[in-house]
Design a protein around this motif. Structure first.
Motif, short mmCIF file in Angstrom:
data_model
loop_
_atom_site.label_atom_id
_atom_site.label_comp_id
_atom_site.label_asym_id
_atom_site.label_seq_id
_atom_site.Cartn_x
_atom_site.Cartn_y
_atom_site.Cartn_z
N TYR A 44 -10.08 -10.28 -3.59
CA TYR A 44 -9.91 -9.84 -4.86
C TYR A 44 -10.00 -10.58 -6.17
CZ TYR A 44 -7.63 -6.19 -1.84
OH TYR A 44 -7.41 -5.44 -0.86
N LEU A 53 2.18 1.93 -3.38
CA LEU A 53 1.05 2.31 -4.26
C LEU A 53 0.56 3.91 -3.91
CD1 LEU A 53 -1.81 1.99 -6.11
CD2 LEU A 53 -2.86 1.45 -3.92
N ALA A 54 0.62 4.14 -2.54
CA ALA A 54 0.36 5.52 -2.34
C ALA A 54 1.30 6.49 -2.65
CB ALA A 54 0.01 5.69 -0.64
N ILE A 61 0.81 -1.21 0.11
CA ILE A 61 -0.03 0.12 -0.06
C ILE A 61 0.79 1.33 0.21
CG2 ILE A 61 -1.84 1.14 0.98
CD1 ILE A 61 -2.40 -1.48 2.64
N VAL A 120 -13.70 -10.01 -7.28
CA VAL A 120 -13.79 -8.66 -7.84
C VAL A 120 -13.15 -8.37 -9.30
CG1 VAL A 120 -13.52 -6.23 -7.17
CG2 VAL A 120 -14.26 -7.57 -5.43
N THR A 151 -4.56 1.76 6.54
CA THR A 151 -5.47 0.95 5.65
C THR A 151 -4.86 -0.60 5.66
OG1 THR A 151 -4.11 1.65 3.91
CG2 THR A 151 -6.23 2.79 4.40
N LEU A 191 -23.96 -10.59 -7.23
CA LEU A 191 -23.08 -11.44 -6.67
C LEU A 191 -23.85 -12.24 -5.71
CD1 LEU A 191 -20.04 -12.53 -6.64
CD2 LEU A 191 -19.67 -10.51 -4.99
N LEU A 207 -6.80 -3.86 3.95
CA LEU A 207 -6.49 -4.28 2.50
C LEU A 207 -5.65 -5.50 2.32
CD1 LEU A 207 -6.01 -0.98 0.97
CD2 LEU A 207 -7.79 -2.25 0.48
N ILE A 245 -18.10 -6.41 -4.60
CA ILE A 245 -17.53 -6.03 -5.51
C ILE A 245 -17.23 -4.25 -5.29
CG2 ILE A 245 -17.44 -5.26 -7.97
CD1 ILE A 245 -19.10 -7.89 -8.31
N ILE A 297 -9.27 4.07 -0.65
CA ILE A 297 -8.85 4.70 0.21
C ILE A 297 -7.57 5.33 0.42
CG2 ILE A 297 -8.67 4.91 2.92
CD1 ILE A 297 -11.16 2.54 3.07
N PRO A 298 -6.24 4.31 0.30
CA PRO A 298 -4.82 4.97 0.37
C PRO A 298 -4.93 5.82 -0.77
CG PRO A 298 -5.01 2.38 -0.25
CD PRO A 298 -6.45 2.91 0.28
N MET A 299 -5.24 5.52 -1.85
CA MET A 299 -4.93 6.57 -3.03
C MET A 299 -5.80 7.81 -2.87
SD MET A 299 -5.39 4.17 -6.42
CE MET A 299 -6.55 2.94 -6.22
N VAL A 309 1.02 7.25 -6.46
CA VAL A 309 -0.02 8.09 -6.75
C VAL A 309 0.23 9.50 -6.08
CG1 VAL A 309 -2.51 8.58 -5.97
CG2 VAL A 309 -1.86 6.24 -6.57
N LYS A 317 -12.67 0.06 -0.68
CA LYS A 317 -11.41 -0.06 0.08
C LYS A 317 -10.00 0.14 -0.53
CE LYS A 317 -12.02 -4.27 1.83
NZ LYS A 317 -11.91 -5.31 2.72
N LEU A 318 -9.92 -0.18 -1.92
CA LEU A 318 -8.70 0.13 -2.54
C LEU A 318 -8.66 1.48 -2.84
CD1 LEU A 318 -8.55 -2.64 -5.17
CD2 LEU A 318 -6.78 -1.94 -3.33
N VAL A 362 -14.77 -3.94 -2.13
CA VAL A 362 -13.25 -4.05 -2.43
C VAL A 362 -12.78 -2.87 -3.09
CG1 VAL A 362 -11.61 -5.60 -3.39
CG2 VAL A 362 -13.54 -6.62 -2.12
N VAL A 363 -13.48 -2.50 -4.12
CA VAL A 363 -13.14 -1.45 -4.73
C VAL A 363 -12.98 -0.02 -3.76
CG1 VAL A 363 -13.52 0.02 -6.69
CG2 VAL A 363 -13.85 -2.12 -7.02
N SER A 409 -0.73 6.31 5.31
CA SER A 409 -1.84 5.84 4.61
C SER A 409 -1.67 4.32 4.59
CB SER A 409 -2.36 6.47 3.22
OG SER A 409 -1.28 5.95 2.32
#
Lengths: 168, 270
Positions: free
Chosen positions: A109, A13-14, A10, A112, A44, A129, A48, B110, B119-121, A17, B116-117, B113-114, A40
């Motif tokens: 994951y 990633l952060a 994470i 999704v 999180t 789903l 995650l 769905i 949040i950090p961004m 970004v 949650k992903l 999860v998206v 962050s």
């Protein structure tokens, strides 16, 4: 400590970004961006990441890139050409309907990723789903047959093969 | 149908005439005939290292104006905004938001999860807006509004109970919001304290040195521009707005039934 280790993907990633969004690689941004990414990631990581070894596994990452290339070229091209053919065809051969499609993955994951891959290709949309029965309800532009085998082979199979190697 | 057409055509004509007057007709005054005197003042003073007694040391003119030139105005604007939040807190006083009257399923996996992903961004982007408030358009309030998207999304995708599960309660939001406000309040008095200690003349909310008040907050750290008090105001405002909005979202998402039940309970006791 384990929380910080789990936060590593994470944080990366952060950080990416932050730097891309800021559009600057000055000392100010490199230092503060790292602090922000660290924060962050720490906040999180419990939400995650459950298995950090999977997230940092290079083989899974390579499969992710392969899947990305496959998806953006072959899968998208096949789906687009099919829908374009149906639009331009004089009789417009559509047979829309919502079908049940089984899937065989357990990770959040994976579920999704497959669902969004299905939705993002034209012609198919995941509308619901059912995690208990492990079923996607998919709106399909041309229902060939509603039985589980046909739907699985046509809609889920190609994506699942790659996603299993990435997330499972 | 015919009437609609006439109305539409009239509106179109009005818009064309208005835009003609505003642009080619010179209806906005000297805007298009060069730079106006007021603009020249700001261009010469927002960031001017050669004129240290008349500058805000920030290339972002809007932030310079908002937190330096007319800082007191912004301070009281902030106070008004927080008084509104205090009002909401007062309305919901005594309501225990931790009670659960249902399970709170939220949307499908769905969406969850998206979300949650994101949040950090979202944290990275919102914080970047706050930390660049003195350099690029944006600033504390905008960053806080961007950050407050997170609790909003979580409430919608997961249900408000999820915020309780990750221990983001009303009390924590109120506390962090107060930390932000305290940051603003302290920054207001920093130049005065420096002035008192050094026996110099200084004003509240002063950023850079003035002719009769030679107290300056550091405009640079190393070679990075931080614009003295502007970065402190932006970061404090960011914290205050983020958790001010979070607090509001938590209060607004409490079930009506829960509130009514607790209010009735209070009524019986007295």
């Amino acid at each position: 400590m384990s929380r910080l280790v789990r936060a590593i993907p994470i944080i990366v990633l952060a950080y990416v970004v932050y730097i891309v969004f800021s559009g600057s690689v000055s000392t100010y941004d490199l230092v503060l961006g790292f602090v922000v990414a660290l924060l962050s990631g720490y906040l999180t990581s419990n939400l995650l990441v459950s298995d950090v070894r999977k997230a940092l596994n290079i083989r899974r990452f390579i499969w992710l890139i392969i899947y990305g290339i496959y998806y953006l070229t072959i899968a998208e091209f096949k789906a687009h050409s099919d829908v374009i053919r149906r639009i331009l065809h004089p009789r417009m051969p559509i047979n829309p309907g919502i079908v049940r499609t089984p899937y065989n993955v357990v990770n959040d994951y994976s579920i999704v990723a497959i669902a969004n891959s299905i939705t993002n290709t034209p012609g198919t949309v995941v509308v619901h789903l059912d995690e208990g029965k492990k079923i996607y309800y998919v709106h399909w532009i041309y229902v060939k047959a509603p039985d589980p085998k046909t739907t699985y082979d046509n809609i889920v199979k190609d994506f699942e093969r790659y996603v299993k190697k990435i997330f499972e | 149908m015919k009437k609609d057409m006439i109305v539409a055509v009239c509106l179109a004509i009005v818009i064309v005439i208005m835009s003609y007057i505003a642009t080619l007709g010179g209806g906005l005054g000297p805007l298009f005939n060069g730079v106006r005197p007021l603009t020249i003042i700001y261009l010469n003073t927002t960031l001017n290292i050669h004129n240290p007694n008349f500058t805000a040391m920030s290339p972002e003119a809007v932030t310079a104006i908002v937190w330096d030139y007319r800082g007191l105005d912004t301070l009281f604007e902030t106070a008004v905004f927080y008084l509104a939040i205090i009002g909401s807190v007062a309305i919901y006083r005594g309501i225990d938001e931790k009670l659960r009257i249902s399970e709170g399923f939220g949307l499908s996996k769905i969406v969850k999860v998206v979300t949650k992903l994101l949040i950090p961004m979202n944290i990275a982007i919102a914080t970047s807006i706050a930390l660049h408030g003195h350099l690029t358009p944006g600033g504390g309030f905008q960053a806080g509004a961007a950050m407050a998207v997170i609790p909003m999304l979580l409430i919608i995708a997961f249900s408000r109970y999820f915020l309780l599960d990750i221990r983001l309660s009303r009390g924590l939001a109120l506390a962090l919001r107060s930390v932000g406000l305290l940051g603003i309040a302290l920054t207001v008095f920093i130049p005065v304290v420096i002035g008192l200690v050094n026996g110099l003349n200084a004003y509240i909310m002063q950023n850079q040195a003035k002719v009769n008040a030679p107290v300056s907050l550091p405009a640079f750290v190393g070679s990075s521009l931080i614009s003295g008090s502007l970065i402190m105001y932006n970061v404090s405002e960011f914290l205050a707005v983020t958790f001010g909005f979070t607090l509001l979202f938590i209060l607004l998402s409490i079930e009506e039934g829960l509130v009514k039940e607790q209010m009735r309970g209070e009524g019986v006791e007295h």
